[in-house]
Design an enzyme around this catalytic site. Structure first.
Site, PDB file in Angstrom:
ATOM      1  N   HIS A  13      30.833  31.741  51.173  1.00 36.11           N
ATOM      2  CA  HIS A  13      31.684  32.570  49.587  1.00 36.11           C
ATOM      3  C   HIS A  13      33.051  33.383  49.315  1.00 36.11           C
ATOM      4  CE1 HIS A  13      30.574  31.897  45.284  1.00 36.11           C
ATOM      5  NE2 HIS A  13      31.736  31.935  45.356  1.00 36.11           N
TER       6      HIS A  13
ATOM      7  N   ALA B 189      36.445  32.311  49.904  1.00 37.64           N
ATOM      8  CA  ALA B 189      37.531  31.279  49.480  1.00 37.64           C
ATOM      9  C   ALA B 189      38.760  32.516  48.357  1.00 37.64           C
ATOM     10  CB  ALA B 189      37.460  30.103  48.399  1.00 37.64           C
TER      11      ALA B 189
ATOM     12  N   GLU C 189      22.173  30.151  47.733  1.00 32.75           N
ATOM     13  CA  GLU C 189      23.537  30.845  47.932  1.00 32.75           C
ATOM     14  C   GLU C 189      22.841  32.714  47.783  1.00 32.75           C
ATOM     15  OE1 GLU C 189      27.681  31.945  47.010  1.00 32.75           O
ATOM     16  OE2 GLU C 189      27.507  29.333  47.011  1.00 32.75           O
TER      17      GLU C 189
ATOM     18  N   GLY D 108      41.635  21.134  37.369  1.00 33.13           N
ATOM     19  CA  GLY D 108      42.908  22.750  37.048  1.00 33.13           C
ATOM     20  C   GLY D 108      43.101  22.796  37.952  1.00 33.13           C
ATOM     21  N   ARG D 109      43.431  24.204  37.511  1.00 30.64           N
ATOM     22  CA  ARG D 109      44.324  25.257  38.922  1.00 30.64           C
ATOM     23  C   ARG D 109      44.669  24.912  39.918  1.00 30.64           C
ATOM     24  NH1 ARG D 109      42.936  28.040  34.064  1.00 30.64           N
ATOM     25  NH2 ARG D 109      41.468  28.900  35.184  1.00 30.64           N
ATOM     26  N   ILE D 110      43.298  25.146  40.630  1.00 33.24           N
ATOM     27  CA  ILE D 110      42.828  25.080  41.994  1.00 33.24           C
ATOM     28  C   ILE D 110      43.119  23.627  42.477  1.00 33.24           C
ATOM     29  CG2 ILE D 110      41.238  26.163  44.199  1.00 33.24           C
ATOM     30  CD1 ILE D 110      39.780  27.532  41.540  1.00 33.24           C
TER      31      ILE D 110
ATOM     32  N   ARG E   7      31.195  25.695  43.040  1.00 33.50           N
ATOM     33  CA  ARG E   7      29.783  26.350  43.193  1.00 33.50           C
ATOM     34  C   ARG E   7      28.711  25.467  43.756  1.00 33.50           C
ATOM     35  NH1 ARG E   7      32.027  30.113  42.044  1.00 33.50           N
ATOM     36  NH2 ARG E   7      32.009  31.165  40.421  1.00 33.50           N
TER      37      ARG E   7
ATOM     38  N   THR F  92      34.747  24.276  47.324  1.00 38.39           N
ATOM     39  CA  THR F  92      34.988  25.578  47.427  1.00 38.39           C
ATOM     40  C   THR F  92      34.642  25.975  45.922  1.00 38.39           C
ATOM     41  OG1 THR F  92      37.215  25.056  47.269  1.00 38.39           O
ATOM     42  CG2 THR F  92      36.623  26.335  49.384  1.00 38.39           C
TER      43      THR F  92
END
Ligand code: DGY
Length: 342
Positions: A286, A288, A267, A156-158, A238, A236
């Site tokens: 968490h 990022a 978490e 995806g975008r990341i 889930r 980074t």
């Protein structure tokens, strides 16, 4: 006519809150921890809008208990904490905060990759423990990042932003994604592979897939066994994409080389968790997307989603446009919202 009420489940950057306070009655949960279920329900019960975080489970029971609620905006790109189908069924609009965090999250993923490859946390601990006596030819040897193979799971975008960074390190970049992206392959010079091929080929694997039924537990003993024994896993995305017990075993037994985790399952991770006893595992809480600029942008988009939803307009970053004008958003509201709100 009254002003609309909005419940905000934690203190978020002022850039967003100010925008909201100018137009709505705003209740902000003051705690450092997420509101417990009863408080989440109490805060949302009379609310027309809810600005939620990824730590707030938004399910059918909550939506039913909060009959005025017309819009839920998650200040996150991920929205696995929200039952979007239940919201759509009730005509409640749902939004998230995509795009603005892509570059910041990719920065963090690459920082984790470099830190794990070059054993930076171990090196810092070594100096802090006053163990630095001399230059050592075998001291804290890591793995080269440049010219290594990076496997991206979920382009995806990341994932694409990470690939752009990896190009600067002359890495070979491969990806696995259910949707093949030839234009992105050409633009970034990257190769598509099956998931299994990627596991075998990669020196580093970075996860950028959403948490869904299909991706939950994707990395377990079977996947680790197919990775290189020196490979480093970066997450980074889930925590539940990775089976934690299997990861502990793989790191402990040398099945893989290391892990750098921004997200974990569970978490938060308590300090006595077995992952934290492993020198080849780096864990951060968490963070990022946690730059000042990005969190401010996320808050503003989250608020714009709320304001649009309260006006009955489509959300700038909406996840269920089909809900618009249905269910409870089909009935007239009993509040007024400043028309200049965008
Ligand atoms: C998200 O947005 O989903 C991240 O996990 C937090 O920024």
């Amino acid at each position: 006519m009254r002003q609309p009420r909005v419940f905000v489940t934690r203190l978020v950057p002022e850039a967003g809150l100010q925008l909201l306070r100018e137009r709505c009655v705003v209740d902000v949960w003051p705690g450092e921890l997420p509101p417990p279920r009863a408080e989440l329900l109490a805060g949302t019960r009379e609310a027309d809008g809810l600005l939620a975080l990824l730590t707030d489970p938004i399910d059918a029971a909550l939506l039913d208990a909060c009959p005025h609620l017309r819009v839920v905006s998650n200040m996150a790109v991920g929205y696995d904490n929200i039952d979007v189908a239940a919201a759509t069924a009730r005509g409640v609009l749902v939004g998230n905060t995509p795009d603005v965090l892509d570059e910041t999250t990719a920065d963090a993923a690459f920082a984790l990759l470099l830190a794990a490859a070059r054993r930076i946390p171990e090196a810092l601990a070594y100096v802090q423990a006053d163990r630095w006596q001399t230059w050592g030819p075998l001291l804290l040897l890591g793995r080269d990042v440049h010219h290594a193979t990076l496997g991206i799971v979920g382009l995806g975008r990341i994932g694409q932003a990470l690939a752009a960074r990896a190009r600067g390190f002359a890495m070979r970049i491969v990806y696995a994604d259910p949707t093949r992206k030839p234009a992105v392959e050409a633009r970034l010079g990257i190769e598509h592979m099956s998931f299994t091929e990627l596991l075998h080929a990669s020196d580093f694997i970075s996860l950028h897939a959403p948490l869904t039924d299909a991706t939950r537990g994707l990395f377990g003993a079977t996947a680790f066994a197919q990775m290189q024994p020196t490979a480093i896993l970066v997450n980074t995305a889930r925590g539940p994409l990775v089976q934690t017990d299997a990861l502990v075993a793989a790191l402990r037994d040398g099945v893989i080389g290391g892990a750098a985790l921004d997200v974990t399952d569970p978490e938060p991770l308590r300090a006595d968790h077995p992952l934290l006893a492993l020198p080849n595992c780096l864990v951060v809480p968490h963070i990022a997307s946690a730059s000042q600029q990005t969190r401010a942008r996320m808050a503003v988009i989250a608020v714009r989603n709320i304001l649009a939803g309260l006006r009955g307009a489509s959300l700038p970053a909406g996840l269920n446009p089909a809900a618009q004008g249905t269910g409870r958003t089909a009935t007239p509201s009993d509040y007024t919202l400043d028309e200049s709100s965008q």
